[in-house]
Write a protein that holds these residues in place. Structure first.
Motif, PDB file in Angstrom:
ATOM      1  N   GLN B   4      66.778  39.174 -25.683  1.00  0.00           N
ATOM      2  CA  GLN B   4      65.867  40.168 -25.144  1.00  0.00           C
ATOM      3  C   GLN B   4      64.513  39.496 -24.937  1.00  0.00           C
ATOM      4  N   HIS B   5      63.686  40.139 -24.114  1.00  0.00           N
ATOM      5  CA  HIS B   5      62.386  39.567 -23.802  1.00  0.00           C
ATOM      6  C   HIS B   5      61.546  39.351 -25.068  1.00  0.00           C
ATOM      7  N   TYR B   6      61.577  40.351 -25.979  1.00  0.00           N
ATOM      8  CA  TYR B   6      60.767  40.205 -27.196  1.00  0.00           C
ATOM      9  C   TYR B   6      61.237  39.031 -28.047  1.00  0.00           C
ATOM     10  N   GLN B   7      62.564  38.761 -28.011  1.00  0.00           N
ATOM     11  CA  GLN B   7      63.089  37.630 -28.784  1.00  0.00           C
ATOM     12  C   GLN B   7      62.584  36.302 -28.219  1.00  0.00           C
ATOM     13  N   LYS B   8      62.469  36.259 -26.858  1.00  0.00           N
ATOM     14  CA  LYS B   8      61.941  35.034 -26.239  1.00  0.00           C
ATOM     15  C   LYS B   8      60.475  34.823 -26.605  1.00  0.00           C
ATOM     16  N   ILE B   9      59.711  35.927 -26.598  1.00  0.00           N
ATOM     17  CA  ILE B   9      58.296  35.820 -26.969  1.00  0.00           C
ATOM     18  C   ILE B   9      58.187  35.337 -28.425  1.00  0.00           C
ATOM     19  N   ALA B  10      59.007  35.954 -29.301  1.00  0.00           N
ATOM     20  CA  ALA B  10      58.972  35.563 -30.721  1.00  0.00           C
ATOM     21  C   ALA B  10      59.362  34.095 -30.884  1.00  0.00           C
ATOM     22  N   GLY B  39      53.649  37.593 -19.286  1.00  0.00           N
ATOM     23  CA  GLY B  39      53.946  38.515 -18.190  1.00  0.00           C
ATOM     24  C   GLY B  39      54.706  39.732 -18.685  1.00  0.00           C
ATOM     25  N   SER B  40      54.217  40.307 -19.793  1.00  0.00           N
ATOM     26  CA  SER B  40      54.973  41.349 -20.473  1.00  0.00           C
ATOM     27  C   SER B  40      54.108  42.589 -20.664  1.00  0.00           C
ATOM     28  N   SER B  41      54.756  43.722 -20.842  1.00  0.00           N
ATOM     29  CA  SER B  41      54.041  44.922 -21.267  1.00  0.00           C
ATOM     30  C   SER B  41      53.849  44.848 -22.784  1.00  0.00           C
ATOM     31  N   ARG B  42      53.139  45.849 -23.349  1.00  0.00           N
ATOM     32  CA  ARG B  42      52.805  45.769 -24.779  1.00  0.00           C
ATOM     33  C   ARG B  42      54.014  45.912 -25.693  1.00  0.00           C
ATOM     34  N   GLY B  43      55.038  46.698 -25.244  1.00  0.00           N
ATOM     35  CA  GLY B  43      56.202  46.971 -26.092  1.00  0.00           C
ATOM     36  C   GLY B  43      56.863  45.703 -26.632  1.00  0.00           C
ATOM     37  N   PRO B  44      57.326  44.807 -25.738  1.00  0.00           N
ATOM     38  CA  PRO B  44      57.994  43.593 -26.217  1.00  0.00           C
ATOM     39  C   PRO B  44      57.084  42.698 -27.065  1.00  0.00           C
ATOM     40  N   LEU B  51      58.958  41.267 -35.509  1.00  0.00           N
ATOM     41  CA  LEU B  51      60.026  40.350 -35.925  1.00  0.00           C
ATOM     42  C   LEU B  51      59.445  39.186 -36.733  1.00  0.00           C
ATOM     43  N   LEU B  52      58.357  38.610 -36.233  1.00  0.00           N
ATOM     44  CA  LEU B  52      57.737  37.471 -36.921  1.00  0.00           C
ATOM     45  C   LEU B  52      57.138  37.913 -38.259  1.00  0.00           C
ATOM     46  N   ARG B  53      56.663  39.147 -38.312  1.00  0.00           N
ATOM     47  CA  ARG B  53      56.142  39.682 -39.570  1.00  0.00           C
ATOM     48  C   ARG B  53      57.272  39.800 -40.603  1.00  0.00           C
ATOM     49  N   THR B  54      58.427  40.316 -40.141  1.00  0.00           N
ATOM     50  CA  THR B  54      59.587  40.472 -41.027  1.00  0.00           C
ATOM     51  C   THR B  54      60.044  39.120 -41.565  1.00  0.00           C
ATOM     52  N   GLU B  55      59.895  38.090 -40.737  1.00  0.00           N
ATOM     53  CA  GLU B  55      60.291  36.743 -41.166  1.00  0.00           C
ATOM     54  C   GLU B  55      59.251  36.110 -42.094  1.00  0.00           C
ATOM     55  N   GLY B  56      58.119  36.828 -42.310  1.00  0.00           N
ATOM     56  CA  GLY B  56      57.089  36.296 -43.194  1.00  0.00           C
ATOM     57  C   GLY B  56      56.231  35.220 -42.550  1.00  0.00           C
ATOM     58  N   MET B  57      56.297  35.109 -41.225  1.00  0.00           N
ATOM     59  CA  MET B  57      55.564  34.028 -40.562  1.00  0.00           C
ATOM     60  C   MET B  57      54.135  34.417 -40.194  1.00  0.00           C
ATOM     61  N   ILE B  58      53.911  35.704 -39.894  1.00  0.00           N
ATOM     62  CA  ILE B  58      52.564  36.131 -39.492  1.00  0.00           C
ATOM     63  C   ILE B  58      52.205  37.434 -40.200  1.00  0.00           C
TER      64      ILE B  58
END
Lengths: 247, 247
Positions: B4-10, B39-44, B51-58
């Motif tokens: 998904q687009h959000y996964q690519k951003i992450a 090139g994304s809207s705010r949702g993704p 996702l990155l927060r859940t991974e403890g990265m940010i």
């Protein structure tokens, strides 16, 4: 926020595993049996299984029954932050004896972990921690002065530092821990009532708030025989535990 | 399965953190800047941050910029299973010297971990493991005979056990590890080239397949100064790492 049905099913099974009704290696009831037991369709039961699999508690195999892999623990985040909360969650009586509470210049390592310039003053709290009266750990916590000033009026022989900070709206949201094995120095052995050279599990923790601001850096030495650290990992699920070989 | 687009951003941000473009404590670009960059809207963008927060990265804080908390590591599951895969992932040359490969009756502890009756025969493989030629760990793996028979024809001084098993469709899917601190016995010190009484990080691992069938139980002793173990935890996210005080 109300729990979804699958979360309730997962919570029920998690509880059965944690309280020993189900043990490692035991098979779970079949999907059909779980549907009947929880008055549910297959969707939520499958979602519940996926959640427990992600937590590393059960295996799920196509066409086979799921089996129990390991126990989990609820409320583990606060338990990770505070030794007091951790011992209470395990039904043990936390104790502490303050050895040092001081405002001092930070050495280079401590300053680095708190992202301060070396020599910046920090508040240092060193305590012997006990569990049911038995020495458990030598704990040293370093706070930036604007955080640590809140604990200068705390009875550190009686109260939990992190509970006290939370009452002042300073809440730990992220924790990075580094675990290693060391042996007791003469000073540590004397405080912990162990022998010089006994194995200690060293846990260094950096705690930050939801904005990434550092709340504390701590360096704790646990009597190794008095605790265990277990890690679950599942293929396809990101693991927050990682070993790194030194170069 | 397409990302998904959000996964690519992450993935893009994760890569920037892991390769050092972004360091611990650095602020991420603002949400608006990330939207423009991808090139994304705010949702993704928000989903990627979660996702990155859940991974403890940010960290993510309302109204504040996210900051980098820690690095992660891709492919960590295979690295958790196999010392060979783990060292290669860190750019180090794995080495091994077989000290024992035998079919023997299991003692009570080993049998218990493999869920076998004490005295049942198991295949035992003991090796000195090295990283870039330096002694790293004394590894002992116990296999049930129907699994271990596959490694009797393996060159255990050269090849990875778990790669060999995977080629025979025996794949580790779940891993439970128990970590503790110990000190080197005379025998361990001699093999590891360290001093008697040096601190060792002991890692016991139970590996099972997707059906919960045990593939191996191992008991490894690492030279403590040659590796670090780090754990991330985030409030509101289940952690597969837990410390348990002994009763």
């Amino acid at each position: 926020m109300a729990s979804q049905h699958y979360q309730k099913i997962a919570a029920h099974i998690r509880e059965a595993i944690n309280n020993g009704q189900l043990n490692t290696g035991d098979e779970l009831p079949s999907e059909a049996e779980l549907c009947e037991q929880f008055g549910s369709s297959r969707g939520p039961v499958r979602q519940a299984m996926m959640l427990l699999r992600t937590e590393g508690m059960i295996s799920t195999g196509r066409g086979r029954r799921s089996t129990v892999l390991a126990r989990s623990e609820s409320g583990s985040f606060d338990s990770s932050v505070s030794i007091t909360a951790w011992l209470r969650a395990h039904g043990q009586q936390p104790g502490q004896e303050t050895l040092l509470l001081a405002r001092q210049p930070a050495d280079e390592v401590t300053a680095g972990h708190l992202r301060l310039e070396p020599g910046t003053h920090v508040i240092t709290l060193r305590r012997l921690r006990t569990a049911d009266g038995t020495p458990l750990a030598l704990e040293t916590i370093f706070f930036p002065v604007d955080i640590g000033r809140h604990i200068l009026d705390l009875d550190t022989d009686r109260d939990s530092v992190y509970t006290h900070l939370a009452q002042r709206d300073i809440t730990v949201d992220n924790l990075t821990r580094c675990v290693s094995a060391t042996i007791a120095t003469p000073e540590q052995a004397e405080i912990l009532g162990s022998a010089v050279g006994d194995p200690l599990l060293r846990v260094r923790k950096a705690a930050s708030d939801q904005y990434g601001q550092l709340i504390s850096y701590s360096d704790d030495f646990f009597v190794s025989e008095n605790l265990t650290l277990s890690l679950n990992a599942v293929r396809g699920t990101p693991s927050p535990a990682r070993f790194t070989p030194l170069e």
